[in-house]
Write a protein that holds these residues in place. Structure first.
Motif, PDB file in Angstrom:
ATOM      1  N   LEU A 148       0.824  -1.212   0.000  1.00  0.00           N
ATOM      2  CA  LEU A 148       0.000   0.000   0.000  1.00  0.00           C
ATOM      3  C   LEU A 148       0.856   1.260   0.000  1.00  0.00           C
ATOM      4  CD1 LEU A 148      -2.932  -1.000   2.369  1.00  0.00           C
ATOM      5  CD2 LEU A 148      -3.013  -0.693  -0.119  1.00  0.00           C
ATOM      6  N   ASP A 149       2.020   1.220   0.623  1.00  0.00           N
ATOM      7  CA  ASP A 149       2.935   2.368   0.559  1.00  0.00           C
ATOM      8  C   ASP A 149       3.412   2.606  -0.874  1.00  0.00           C
ATOM      9  OD1 ASP A 149       2.696   2.820   3.283  1.00  0.00           O
ATOM     10  OD2 ASP A 149       4.614   1.859   3.788  1.00  0.00           O
ATOM     11  N   VAL A 150       3.705   1.543  -1.596  1.00  0.00           N
ATOM     12  CA  VAL A 150       4.102   1.664  -3.007  1.00  0.00           C
ATOM     13  C   VAL A 150       2.946   2.250  -3.813  1.00  0.00           C
ATOM     14  CG1 VAL A 150       4.776   0.382  -5.079  1.00  0.00           C
ATOM     15  CG2 VAL A 150       5.818  -0.183  -2.875  1.00  0.00           C
ATOM     16  N   PHE A 151       1.732   1.775  -3.548  1.00  0.00           N
ATOM     17  CA  PHE A 151       0.553   2.310  -4.221  1.00  0.00           C
ATOM     18  C   PHE A 151       0.399   3.811  -3.939  1.00  0.00           C
ATOM     19  CE2 PHE A 151      -3.992   3.427  -3.861  1.00  0.00           C
ATOM     20  CZ  PHE A 151      -4.323   3.346  -5.214  1.00  0.00           C
ATOM     21  N   ALA A 152       0.587   4.215  -2.681  1.00  0.00           N
ATOM     22  CA  ALA A 152       0.450   5.629  -2.301  1.00  0.00           C
ATOM     23  C   ALA A 152       1.490   6.488  -3.032  1.00  0.00           C
ATOM     24  CB  ALA A 152       0.589   5.790  -0.793  1.00  0.00           C
ATOM     25  N   LYS A 153       2.704   5.967  -3.179  1.00  0.00           N
ATOM     26  CA  LYS A 153       3.734   6.715  -3.919  1.00  0.00           C
ATOM     27  C   LYS A 153       3.359   6.854  -5.388  1.00  0.00           C
ATOM     28  CE  LYS A 153       7.444   5.693  -0.765  1.00  0.00           C
ATOM     29  NZ  LYS A 153       8.333   4.668  -0.322  1.00  0.00           N
ATOM     30  N   ALA A 154       2.791   5.811  -5.964  1.00  0.00           N
ATOM     31  CA  ALA A 154       2.335   5.903  -7.359  1.00  0.00           C
ATOM     32  C   ALA A 154       1.218   6.932  -7.480  1.00  0.00           C
ATOM     33  CB  ALA A 154       1.861   4.529  -7.836  1.00  0.00           C
ATOM     34  N   ALA A 155       0.324   6.981  -6.485  1.00  0.00           N
ATOM     35  CA  ALA A 155      -0.780   7.960  -6.510  1.00  0.00           C
ATOM     36  C   ALA A 155      -0.249   9.385  -6.423  1.00  0.00           C
ATOM     37  CB  ALA A 155      -1.753   7.667  -5.364  1.00  0.00           C
ATOM     38  N   GLU A 156       0.811   9.596  -5.646  1.00  0.00           N
ATOM     39  CA  GLU A 156       1.406  10.924  -5.531  1.00  0.00           C
ATOM     40  C   GLU A 156       1.919  11.432  -6.863  1.00  0.00           C
ATOM     41  OE1 GLU A 156       4.601  11.041  -2.682  1.00  0.00           O
ATOM     42  OE2 GLU A 156       3.311  10.340  -1.046  1.00  0.00           O
TER      43      GLU A 156
END
Length: 158
Positions: A148-156
């Protein structure tokens, strides 16, 4: 006597995207953010795919063109909810038997026009062959929190 139920794992992240865009990034663009080191096929990961429909496949494609299933889509409810089977056992092998599948539910809740809470629950580890080993591996290796942290970075970056 029944086997003890293994507790589910949970993860949560807030992203700066509307729910529709967060759902789309998580699902239709799954391969753009999924960590390449998280695969079970023999070949290195070329892409990870979630087919956008109930009954769709969730799988990886290797750099050699091979495909390896991970599970199927049980619920496809854009932009609010996604449920997938996890048919990977505690030995990190695909198990084609649906009765051996755990489930991953992902919910997308808008917290305003440009912010979404993404909550993930991975449940029914007791159904998996070597389910305790799978649960322990996910907890010890960073698991869903790391994903989920990787997903959040992609969303940023969107």
């Amino acid at each position: 006597m029944t086997a003890p139920t293994l507790p589910p794992l949970h993860g949560r992240v807030t992203v700066g995207l509307p729910a529709e865009r967060a759902f789309d990034l998580f699902t239709r663009s799954f391969g753009s953010w999924w960590p390449a080191q998280y695969h079970i096929g023999q070949a290195d990961l070329a892409e990870a795919v979630v087919e956008p429909r109930v009954g769709g496949r969730w799988y990886e494609r290797g750099v050699d063109g091979s495909e390896c299933d991970w599970g199927t889509v049980l619920a496809w409810e854009p932009p609010h909810r996604l449920v997938l089977t996890w048919q990977i056992n505690g030995r990190w092998e695909y198990d084609p038997e649906p009765a051996h599948a755990s489930e991953i539910e992902v919910r997308f809740t808008a917290e305003g026009p440009e912010q979404t809470v993404v909550e993930l629950e991975h449940r029914h580890f007791d159904r998996l062959v070597a389910g305790q080993a799978m649960r322990d591996g996910l907890v010890g290796g960073g698991g869903w929190r790391g994903v989920l942290d990787v997903f959040a970075k992609a969303a940023e970056q969107r």
